[in-house]
Design an enzyme around this catalytic site. Sequence first.
Site, PDB file in Angstrom:
ATOM      1  N   GLY A 254       1.071  -1.083   0.029  1.00 12.99           N
ATOM      2  CA  GLY A 254       0.004   0.098  -0.138  1.00 12.99           C
ATOM      3  C   GLY A 254       0.815   1.268   0.043  1.00 12.99           C
ATOM      4  O   GLY A 254       0.485   2.245  -0.629  1.00 12.99           O
ATOM      5  N   ASP A 255       2.037   1.383   0.652  1.00 15.41           N
ATOM      6  CA  ASP A 255       2.990   2.299   0.732  1.00 15.41           C
ATOM      7  C   ASP A 255       3.504   2.730  -0.709  1.00 15.41           C
ATOM      8  O   ASP A 255       3.605   3.693  -1.217  1.00 15.41           O
ATOM      9  CB  ASP A 255       3.933   2.094   1.633  1.00 15.41           C
ATOM     10  CG  ASP A 255       3.368   1.750   3.167  1.00 15.41           C
ATOM     11  OD1 ASP A 255       2.390   2.311   3.438  1.00 15.41           O
ATOM     12  OD2 ASP A 255       4.021   1.006   3.595  1.00 15.41           O
TER      13      ASP A 255
END
Length: 308
Positions: A254-255
Site C-alpha cells: 500500500g505504501d
Amino acid sequence: MIYTLTLNTAIDYIVQMPELIAGSVNRAVHSDIYPGGKGLNVSSMLSRLGLESTALGFIAGPTGYMIEHMLTDTAAKDAPIYPDLTRIDKGNSRINVKIGSTEINGEGPDIKETDLDRLYGKIDDIADGDTLIISGSIPPGVPADVYGVICKRVRESGKNVRLIVDATGTSLTDTLAYKPYLIKPNHIELGEIFGVKTDTVDEVISYGEKLRDMGAVNVLVSMGAMGAVLIDETGAVHVCEAPKGEVISAVGSGDSMVAAFIAAKNRFGYNYDHTLRFAVCAGSASAFVSGLACYDDIKSLYDGITGH
C-alpha cells in the site's frame, strides 16, 4: 520537498520459511531487514522512483540508530532520503517480524508531550508548495486525534501544503475537514469507517465517493488482488485490476501505491487513469518480492497493462 511522517518507525524483519509451526524451532530459508513504518516505506519507494524526500518521525534506542542509517544507506544516490527524525530519550524503536502473511508488530517507545512538541516544530517548518505524507499507526502516548491536529496546524499556517493521508478509522476521518489531496484506505478499512462490508467494486465506489464528499480531493482505495479504485478530484471514477503474480509479502504494498501515485503525477506527468495503473503496478510489484520493488519491476507490469 516531499515530507513523510512516520510516528511509529520500525525495523521490519521479513522471514521466509516453508511453514510456521507453533511451539517448535522454525528455521528461515531467507530473511531481510528494512527500515519500516508506512511513511518510511513511502520514502524508500519515492527514492526508487527518482524523488527525494525528508523523513519525519520518532526514533529511540539502538534500533532507532539502525533505522536512521538504513534509510540513508539504501536510498538511491540521485534521490536521497534525508532523515530528520526526533529522538526519544527512553525505549527502543520497535521491531516488526513478518513471516509470510503473519505479522508480529512491536509497540514502540512511549512518546511524551515534549517529544510531540519538538516534532510539531519540524512540521511548522514545512514550506509553501511542499507535500506532507502522513501514514501509519499511532504510538503509545500520542493522542488518537494527532493526525487531525497536524492537518489543522498545517492549514492554519496559511501555507499551501499538499496533504496526503494513509490511516485508518477516525485517524483518517479526522483529517477530511482539511481537504487532503489524497487519502488511501484499503477496501476493508473503507468498510470499517461506515460499518459495512465493501467487497465489490461498486460498493467501494459508493463509499469512496462519500469520503470525497466529506473533504478528500482524491480517494484511492486498494483492493488487494482485485486491484484498486480511484475517485479523482473531478469526481471521475477509475478502476484498475491487479496484475497476476505470486504474492511473497504484502508488506509495503500500500505504501508503494502512495509513492507511485505521487511519482506518476509529479515526475512522469501521467493523467489519473495512468496514475492509477502505475500505482496498482507498484503495489503488486512490491507484493511479488520480499521488501519493496524496484522501478524496472513496476515499469514491466505497467507496460504489460498499457501495452507500451
